[in-house]
Scaffold this motif. Sequence first.
Motif, mmCIF file in Angstrom:
data_model
loop_
_atom_site.group_PDB
_atom_site.id
_atom_site.type_symbol
_atom_site.label_atom_id
_atom_site.label_comp_id
_atom_site.label_asym_id
_atom_site.label_seq_id
_atom_site.Cartn_x
_atom_site.Cartn_y
_atom_site.Cartn_z
ATOM 1 N N ASP A 208 0.830 -1.205 0.000
ATOM 2 C CA ASP A 208 0.000 0.000 0.000
ATOM 3 C C ASP A 208 0.868 1.261 0.000
ATOM 4 O O ASP A 208 0.545 2.251 -0.649
ATOM 5 N N HIS A 209 1.963 1.220 0.736
ATOM 6 C CA HIS A 209 2.849 2.376 0.823
ATOM 7 C C HIS A 209 3.696 2.529 -0.435
ATOM 8 O O HIS A 209 3.840 3.634 -0.976
ATOM 9 N N LEU A 210 4.260 1.424 -0.925
ATOM 10 C CA LEU A 210 5.166 1.489 -2.069
ATOM 11 C C LEU A 210 4.442 1.676 -3.393
ATOM 12 O O LEU A 210 4.962 2.323 -4.303
ATOM 13 N N GLY A 211 3.256 1.089 -3.505
ATOM 14 C CA GLY A 211 2.580 1.077 -4.795
ATOM 15 C C GLY A 211 3.057 -0.096 -5.639
ATOM 16 O O GLY A 211 4.098 -0.705 -5.363
ATOM 17 N N GLU A 212 2.325 -0.408 -6.695
ATOM 18 C CA GLU A 212 2.602 -1.604 -7.490
ATOM 19 C C GLU A 212 3.983 -1.558 -8.150
ATOM 20 O O GLU A 212 4.738 -2.528 -8.122
ATOM 21 N N LYS A 213 4.340 -0.424 -8.750
ATOM 22 C CA LYS A 213 5.604 -0.335 -9.488
ATOM 23 C C LYS A 213 6.808 -0.467 -8.562
ATOM 24 O O LYS A 213 7.736 -1.254 -8.827
ATOM 25 N N ARG A 214 6.799 0.287 -7.465
ATOM 26 C CA ARG A 214 7.948 0.228 -6.544
ATOM 27 C C ARG A 214 8.007 -1.107 -5.814
ATOM 28 O O ARG A 214 9.102 -1.597 -5.496
ATOM 29 N N SER A 215 6.851 -1.719 -5.539
ATOM 30 C CA SER A 215 6.843 -3.043 -4.912
ATOM 31 C C SER A 215 7.524 -4.062 -5.815
ATOM 32 O O SER A 215 8.318 -4.897 -5.360
ATOM 33 N N ALA A 216 7.226 -4.006 -7.114
ATOM 34 C CA ALA A 216 7.844 -4.929 -8.070
ATOM 35 C C ALA A 216 9.347 -4.681 -8.160
ATOM 36 O O ALA A 216 10.159 -5.629 -8.212
ATOM 37 N N GLU A 217 9.748 -3.413 -8.147
ATOM 38 C CA GLU A 217 11.176 -3.065 -8.173
ATOM 39 C C GLU A 217 11.875 -3.597 -6.926
ATOM 40 O O GLU A 217 12.987 -4.153 -7.000
ATOM 41 N N PHE A 218 11.231 -3.413 -5.790
ATOM 42 C CA PHE A 218 11.769 -3.908 -4.517
ATOM 43 C C PHE A 218 11.948 -5.424 -4.571
ATOM 44 O O PHE A 218 13.006 -5.958 -4.217
ATOM 45 N N ASP A 219 10.925 -6.136 -5.014
ATOM 46 C CA ASP A 219 10.977 -7.601 -5.044
ATOM 47 C C ASP A 219 12.069 -8.111 -5.982
ATOM 48 O O ASP A 219 12.775 -9.077 -5.664
ATOM 49 N N THR A 220 12.211 -7.475 -7.133
ATOM 50 C CA THR A 220 13.232 -7.907 -8.094
ATOM 51 C C THR A 220 14.632 -7.737 -7.521
ATOM 52 O O THR A 220 15.472 -8.652 -7.612
ATOM 53 N N ALA A 221 14.897 -6.588 -6.914
ATOM 54 C CA ALA A 221 16.219 -6.340 -6.345
ATOM 55 C C ALA A 221 16.503 -7.260 -5.163
ATOM 56 O O ALA A 221 17.613 -7.808 -5.041
ATOM 57 N N MET A 222 15.509 -7.442 -4.294
ATOM 58 C CA MET A 222 15.696 -8.316 -3.141
ATOM 59 C C MET A 222 15.921 -9.763 -3.577
ATOM 60 O O MET A 222 16.746 -10.480 -2.996
ATOM 61 N N THR A 223 15.224 -10.204 -4.594
ATOM 62 C CA THR A 223 15.390 -11.576 -5.074
ATOM 63 C C THR A 223 16.812 -11.809 -5.561
ATOM 64 O O THR A 223 17.406 -12.869 -5.312
ATOM 65 N N SER A 224 17.392 -10.817 -6.224
ATOM 66 C CA SER A 224 18.767 -10.973 -6.709
ATOM 67 C C SER A 224 19.761 -11.047 -5.549
ATOM 68 O O SER A 224 20.794 -11.715 -5.649
ATOM 69 N N ILE A 225 19.452 -10.372 -4.443
ATOM 70 C CA ILE A 225 20.308 -10.449 -3.256
ATOM 71 C C ILE A 225 20.161 -11.805 -2.568
ATOM 72 O O ILE A 225 21.144 -12.414 -2.121
ATOM 73 N N LEU A 226 18.935 -12.291 -2.494
ATOM 74 C CA LEU A 226 18.647 -13.496 -1.710
ATOM 75 C C LEU A 226 18.938 -14.797 -2.449
ATOM 76 O O LEU A 226 19.282 -15.805 -1.809
#
Length: 252
Positions: A208-226
Amino acid sequence: MAENYAFRPPYPAEVYDTLLELIRGHPRILLDAGCGTGKITLGLIDQIERADPVDPSEAMLRVARSVPSAANAKIRWIHASIEEAPLDPPYGLIVAASSIHWMDLDRTLPRFASALADGAMLAVLDGDAPVDAPWEREETEFMIDFLAAHEGQRPSWWKTGRERFAEPVLVHPGFESVGHRITAPVAFSQSIADYLRCQHSRATWSEDHLGEKRSAEFDTAMTSILNPRTRDGMLTFNVQTRIDWGRLRKSK
């Protein structure tokens, strides 16, 4: 955000053992202030007389009530702010987790003091997230940079779990600390997808805070770290909780 709470790690069993120690010798009645999805209440209810879990979020309470054991007649789920909730004292223990930082303490702590049985205490908790995870440094650097890029400034409030454990959970003139405990590390495993859902349960990273676009960006970057940190598709990390307890000064 409330639905994502289901993906947070459980509290270590030592948390519940500590809370039961604190209520011993007092009425076995719990006030769970800012209960969220009810982890504390549901973890203690079989060993106490009754509980009043209170939360201002109907969404949180809806998730809490969806757990089969939540229908226990000993539980009175209360949808209200803790400042206004209809209480039924005396309580042998009041517990608050991170919700304590959202409360008007100058109003709430005197109310708690009046609701506690003689000699009973308030316990405050912090910690249902990874501590010293192998990816913590990369994750922290990414998260701080992400916030700086999207919110225009680097967060000065940022602390790792280990840094938070070095400080009291609650500092207030109305609270007299009696003791604290940091639970022993407990290993927990989950998939990257579930780990990300857990992150989205926290206000800073909520969808809700990040919005759809930033949430997807967050998930993609975190997945590459994890991804490099998984074994058989799972992440494994330790969970710990800090518990502080103390007495409240009653208003004269």
